[in-house]
Scaffold this motif. Structure first.
Motif, short mmCIF file in Angstrom:
data_model
loop_
_atom_site.label_atom_id
_atom_site.label_comp_id
_atom_site.label_asym_id
_atom_site.label_seq_id
_atom_site.Cartn_x
_atom_site.Cartn_y
_atom_site.Cartn_z
N PRO A 186 25.96 22.66 -6.38
CA PRO A 186 25.54 21.43 -6.33
C PRO A 186 26.04 20.51 -6.01
O PRO A 186 26.84 20.67 -7.59
N GLY A 187 25.91 18.97 -5.49
CA GLY A 187 26.25 18.02 -5.94
C GLY A 187 27.62 18.15 -5.25
O GLY A 187 27.99 17.33 -5.45
N GLY A 188 28.30 19.23 -4.36
CA GLY A 188 28.94 19.01 -4.45
C GLY A 188 30.57 19.54 -4.66
O GLY A 188 31.56 18.58 -4.58
N ARG A 189 30.41 20.19 -5.71
CA ARG A 189 31.85 20.02 -7.38
C ARG A 189 31.63 21.34 -6.80
O ARG A 189 32.59 22.45 -7.38
N ASP B 170 36.37 24.56 -9.06
CA ASP B 170 36.31 23.79 -8.62
C ASP B 170 37.39 24.09 -7.31
O ASP B 170 38.81 22.80 -7.34
N THR C 251 31.50 28.38 -11.39
CA THR C 251 31.63 27.26 -10.48
C THR C 251 32.80 27.26 -10.78
O THR C 251 33.35 26.62 -11.60
#
Length: 106
Positions: free
Chosen positions: A53-56, A22, A20
């Motif tokens: 997921p979760g706009g992260r 940022d 992921t």
């Protein structure tokens, strides 16, 4: 493939690695171009860029499409520095570093 990641004949299925980042997807893969460390992995790796997921941020997912070698072949590849799984993990880590800091950290 069952929950263990093995096919019906007992072979290991495709390996999936993810990181992921940022940053929004447009910054990670502008115009659909993969980040350079991941792009040089070649055709044996399928890479997907999607919103995390979760706009992260962005999720960068790499699937190693090649057949999984046996344990002895993996060991010998690792000893000579040609382990594809390690190369995928390193490329994902480097892509994250470049996207978030602008350089590969030492």
């Amino acid at each position: 493939m069952d929950v263990s990641g093995r096919t019906a004949d007992g072979r290991a299925g495709p390996r999936t690695y993810a990181v992921t980042i940022d940053r929004p997807p447009a910054e990670v893969a502008p115009d659909g171009k993969l980040p350079e460390p991941v792009a040089r992995l070649g055709p044996g790796v399928a890479v997907t860029v999607r919103p995390a997921p979760g706009g992260r941020g962005t999720e960068l997912v790499a699937v190693l499409c090649e057949d999984e070698p046996g344990p002895l072949a993996r060991l010998s590849a690792r000893l000579v520095g040609e382990d594809r799984r390690a190369a995928v993990r390193i490329a994902l880590r480097q892509a994250k570093q470049v996207a978030e800091t602008g350089e590969v950290l030492r």
